[in-house]
Scaffold this motif. Sequence first.
Motif, PDB file in Angstrom:
ATOM      1  N   PHE A   1       0.572  -1.492  -0.149  1.00 39.84           N
ATOM      2  CA  PHE A   1      -0.435   0.190  -0.021  1.00 39.84           C
ATOM      3  C   PHE A   1       0.709   1.009   0.209  1.00 39.84           C
ATOM      4  O   PHE A   1      -0.015   2.471  -0.609  1.00 39.84           O
ATOM      5  CB  PHE A   1      -1.143  -0.201   1.408  1.00 39.84           C
ATOM      6  CG  PHE A   1      -1.856  -1.159   1.806  1.00 39.84           C
ATOM      7  CD1 PHE A   1      -2.992  -1.913   0.315  1.00 39.84           C
ATOM      8  CD2 PHE A   1      -1.413  -2.085   2.914  1.00 39.84           C
ATOM      9  CE1 PHE A   1      -3.975  -3.162   0.236  1.00 39.84           C
ATOM     10  CE2 PHE A   1      -2.505  -2.928   2.805  1.00 39.84           C
ATOM     11  CZ  PHE A   1      -2.738  -3.816   1.805  1.00 39.84           C
ATOM     12  N   ILE A   2       1.970   1.285   0.355  1.00 40.00           N
ATOM     13  CA  ILE A   2       2.915   2.530   0.238  1.00 40.00           C
ATOM     14  C   ILE A   2       4.029   2.667   0.074  1.00 40.00           C
ATOM     15  O   ILE A   2       4.740   3.378  -1.216  1.00 40.00           O
ATOM     16  CB  ILE A   2       3.579   2.247   1.813  1.00 40.00           C
ATOM     17  CG1 ILE A   2       4.325   0.976   1.990  1.00 40.00           C
ATOM     18  CG2 ILE A   2       2.728   2.273   2.341  1.00 40.00           C
ATOM     19  CD1 ILE A   2       4.767   0.560   3.388  1.00 40.00           C
ATOM     20  N   LEU A   3       4.550   1.328  -1.633  1.00 45.00           N
ATOM     21  CA  LEU A   3       5.557   0.968  -2.635  1.00 45.00           C
ATOM     22  C   LEU A   3       4.784   0.957  -3.810  1.00 45.00           C
ATOM     23  O   LEU A   3       3.593   0.715  -4.299  1.00 45.00           O
ATOM     24  CB  LEU A   3       6.726   0.389  -2.110  1.00 45.00           C
ATOM     25  CG  LEU A   3       7.342   0.850  -0.606  1.00 45.00           C
ATOM     26  CD1 LEU A   3       8.071  -0.517  -0.696  1.00 45.00           C
ATOM     27  CD2 LEU A   3       8.390   1.893  -1.046  1.00 45.00           C
ATOM     28  N   GLY A   4       6.034   1.524  -4.670  1.00 49.90           N
ATOM     29  CA  GLY A   4       5.168  -0.287  -6.189  1.00 49.90           C
ATOM     30  C   GLY A   4       4.827   1.375  -7.419  1.00 49.90           C
ATOM     31  O   GLY A   4       3.710   2.856  -6.696  1.00 49.90           O
ATOM     32  N   ASP A   5       4.417   1.734  -8.122  1.00 49.17           N
ATOM     33  CA  ASP A   5       4.110   2.486  -9.635  1.00 49.17           C
ATOM     34  C   ASP A   5       3.998   1.430 -10.694  1.00 49.17           C
ATOM     35  O   ASP A   5       4.080   0.446 -10.782  1.00 49.17           O
ATOM     36  CB  ASP A   5       4.776   3.906  -9.888  1.00 49.17           C
ATOM     37  CG  ASP A   5       6.211   3.124  -9.636  1.00 49.17           C
ATOM     38  OD1 ASP A   5       7.009   2.420  -9.922  1.00 49.17           O
ATOM     39  OD2 ASP A   5       7.072   4.211  -9.292  1.00 49.17           O
TER      40      ASP A   5
ATOM     41  N   ALA B   1       0.139   5.507   0.553  1.00 55.45           N
ATOM     42  CA  ALA B   1      -0.565   5.105   1.830  1.00 55.45           C
ATOM     43  C   ALA B   1       0.883   5.978   2.273  1.00 55.45           C
ATOM     44  O   ALA B   1       2.155   5.290   1.247  1.00 55.45           O
ATOM     45  CB  ALA B   1      -0.752   4.558   2.354  1.00 55.45           C
ATOM     46  N   PRO B   2       1.285   6.019   3.375  1.00 53.75           N
ATOM     47  CA  PRO B   2       0.472   6.990   3.996  1.00 53.75           C
ATOM     48  C   PRO B   2      -0.082   8.195   3.499  1.00 53.75           C
ATOM     49  O   PRO B   2      -0.853   9.032   4.846  1.00 53.75           O
ATOM     50  CB  PRO B   2       1.610   7.110   5.758  1.00 53.75           C
ATOM     51  CG  PRO B   2       3.297   7.212   5.069  1.00 53.75           C
ATOM     52  CD  PRO B   2       2.933   6.679   4.028  1.00 53.75           C
TER      53      PRO B   2
ATOM     54  N   PHE C   1      -6.179   5.031   3.562  1.00 53.57           N
ATOM     55  CA  PHE C   1      -7.405   4.600   3.017  1.00 53.57           C
ATOM     56  C   PHE C   1      -8.195   5.414   3.324  1.00 53.57           C
ATOM     57  O   PHE C   1      -8.528   5.918   4.608  1.00 53.57           O
ATOM     58  CB  PHE C   1      -8.669   2.943   3.925  1.00 53.57           C
ATOM     59  CG  PHE C   1      -9.382   2.549   3.213  1.00 53.57           C
ATOM     60  CD1 PHE C   1      -9.484   1.345   2.360  1.00 53.57           C
ATOM     61  CD2 PHE C   1     -10.549   2.680   4.487  1.00 53.57           C
ATOM     62  CE1 PHE C   1     -11.233   1.014   2.011  1.00 53.57           C
ATOM     63  CE2 PHE C   1     -12.096   2.185   4.150  1.00 53.57           C
ATOM     64  CZ  PHE C   1     -12.080   1.432   3.196  1.00 53.57           C
ATOM     65  N   PRO C   2      -9.818   5.455   2.815  1.00 53.17           N
ATOM     66  CA  PRO C   2      -9.793   4.564   1.490  1.00 53.17           C
ATOM     67  C   PRO C   2      -9.595   5.296  -0.189  1.00 53.17           C
ATOM     68  O   PRO C   2      -9.656   4.705  -1.107  1.00 53.17           O
ATOM     69  CB  PRO C   2     -11.446   4.888   1.558  1.00 53.17           C
ATOM     70  CG  PRO C   2     -11.896   5.974   1.690  1.00 53.17           C
ATOM     71  CD  PRO C   2     -10.449   6.614   2.480  1.00 53.17           C
ATOM     72  N   ALA C   3      -8.510   6.252   0.235  1.00 52.30           N
ATOM     73  CA  ALA C   3      -8.108   5.967  -1.478  1.00 52.30           C
ATOM     74  C   ALA C   3      -7.963   5.428  -2.266  1.00 52.30           C
ATOM     75  O   ALA C   3      -8.360   5.264  -3.964  1.00 52.30           O
ATOM     76  CB  ALA C   3      -6.855   8.188  -0.681  1.00 52.30           C
ATOM     77  N   PRO C   4      -6.788   4.894  -1.919  1.00 47.62           N
ATOM     78  CA  PRO C   4      -6.293   3.605  -3.315  1.00 47.62           C
ATOM     79  C   PRO C   4      -7.108   2.347  -3.338  1.00 47.62           C
ATOM     80  O   PRO C   4      -7.064   2.627  -4.820  1.00 47.62           O
ATOM     81  CB  PRO C   4      -5.607   2.398  -1.648  1.00 47.62           C
ATOM     82  CG  PRO C   4      -5.002   4.199  -0.670  1.00 47.62           C
ATOM     83  CD  PRO C   4      -6.156   4.277  -0.191  1.00 47.62           C
ATOM     84  N   VAL C   5      -8.147   2.559  -2.568  1.00 42.55           N
ATOM     85  CA  VAL C   5      -8.811   1.386  -3.002  1.00 42.55           C
ATOM     86  C   VAL C   5      -9.917   1.841  -4.200  1.00 42.55           C
ATOM     87  O   VAL C   5     -10.651   1.680  -4.835  1.00 42.55           O
ATOM     88  CB  VAL C   5     -10.000   0.398  -1.898  1.00 42.55           C
ATOM     89  CG1 VAL C   5     -10.683   1.052  -0.861  1.00 42.55           C
ATOM     90  CG2 VAL C   5     -10.134  -0.383  -2.939  1.00 42.55           C
TER      91      VAL C   5
ATOM     92  N   TRP D   1       0.099  -1.140   7.322  1.00 43.68           N
ATOM     93  CA  TRP D   1      -0.849  -1.442   7.783  1.00 43.68           C
ATOM     94  C   TRP D   1      -1.423  -0.080   8.430  1.00 43.68           C
ATOM     95  O   TRP D   1      -2.422   0.629   8.642  1.00 43.68           O
ATOM     96  CB  TRP D   1      -1.428  -2.794   8.792  1.00 43.68           C
ATOM     97  CG  TRP D   1      -2.103  -4.530   7.669  1.00 43.68           C
ATOM     98  CD1 TRP D   1      -1.181  -5.251   7.602  1.00 43.68           C
ATOM     99  CD2 TRP D   1      -3.134  -3.728   6.855  1.00 43.68           C
ATOM    100  NE1 TRP D   1      -1.995  -5.534   7.014  1.00 43.68           N
ATOM    101  CE2 TRP D   1      -3.304  -5.228   6.662  1.00 43.68           C
ATOM    102  CE3 TRP D   1      -4.035  -3.004   6.523  1.00 43.68           C
ATOM    103  CZ2 TRP D   1      -4.211  -5.715   5.568  1.00 43.68           C
ATOM    104  CZ3 TRP D   1      -5.307  -3.267   5.832  1.00 43.68           C
ATOM    105  CH2 TRP D   1      -5.311  -4.650   5.040  1.00 43.68           C
ATOM    106  N   THR D   2      -0.670   0.304   9.059  1.00 39.24           N
ATOM    107  CA  THR D   2      -0.916   1.149   9.785  1.00 39.24           C
ATOM    108  C   THR D   2      -1.182   3.356   9.231  1.00 39.24           C
ATOM    109  O   THR D   2      -1.533   4.046   9.242  1.00 39.24           O
ATOM    110  CB  THR D   2       0.286   1.201  11.134  1.00 39.24           C
ATOM    111  OG1 THR D   2       0.738   0.595  11.889  1.00 39.24           O
ATOM    112  CG2 THR D   2       0.461   3.117  11.969  1.00 39.24           C
ATOM    113  N   ALA D   3      -0.388   2.801   8.169  1.00 41.59           N
ATOM    114  CA  ALA D   3      -0.126   3.721   6.891  1.00 41.59           C
ATOM    115  C   ALA D   3      -1.173   3.884   6.140  1.00 41.59           C
ATOM    116  O   ALA D   3      -1.943   4.615   6.343  1.00 41.59           O
ATOM    117  CB  ALA D   3       1.427   3.407   5.780  1.00 41.59           C
TER     118      ALA D   3
END
Length: 320
Positions: free
Chosen positions: A91-95, A122-123, A127-131, A219-221
Amino acid sequence: MSYNVDPELLPWLDMLPKVALPDYEALQAARSEQSQLADMMPPYEPTNPVDIRDVTVPGPSDSPDVPVRIYSPANREGLVPGLVYIHGGGFILGDLDTFHAHVLRIADELGIVVVSVDYRLAPEHPFPAPVEDCYAALKWTAEKADELGIDPARLGIGGESAGGGLTAGTVLMARDRGGPELCFQFLGIPEIDDRLTTESMTDYVDTPIWNRPNAIYSWTAYLGGEPGGDDVSPYAAPARATDLSGLPPTFVSTCQFDPLRDEGVEYARRLSHAGVPTELRLYPGTFHGSSLVASAAISVRMFEDEVEALRRGLKVTESP
């Protein structure tokens, strides 16, 4: 702990990325290293011509547009299956670039249209922005199916790691919001349970690439606070969904020495019990991200299984 890692993977352990995420500063460093790693990866040369273009699609309400990368078989005749692909990265890396070669290879080998989603991370965007970004991209793909050359009856969705978790959350949204209809979901080593209480999550504190400390930070992020609370949405953590009925046929893959192993296995069991046609694969001697060692026989088998699962799930009837 000691882990009975596949012998072909062992020599690579010291050369694989060391992912440690104790704080935001470490995350920024990991993002920089991720970009360098993507630049170092050998390019994939498709055997069939594939058209690739980057566009933006309407985002969720009051949110920015969502960048996507569209891979289309250049010589297609008529409509072909379509896949919305959601990349991994906790949820915090990747493109789009990090997973470009993998997605291009899928599009090439199957002769399908793939829409790869560059959701907000994130961070900075919890959530909920990514989904919601992923759901917006799925809606756009379904609405533009004819223009994209996609058969709407053969539209699926898939992703790996956090992308698998976002896939599962997006599919739940699609069911609960009345569409789009999906024929298949691919959940590769999915990150779906913020409660962090499974046996694999509790024990695997020092596994390569991904481990319990990284999962806690992830998950915290993503949740914008401590994981494991009472009010976490199943769209964020799909393992919390109480009703899994009415979901599309599903393929779930898991790795033996992965803290995410047990939540993937349990989700597959619950899907099956809810009447959803579900296939589960657990790969021995592997760990989260071990497929980076692409030449290992077990990595080759994992990718072949992914392609064949997509071929069946998307009802690919012709070779490109």
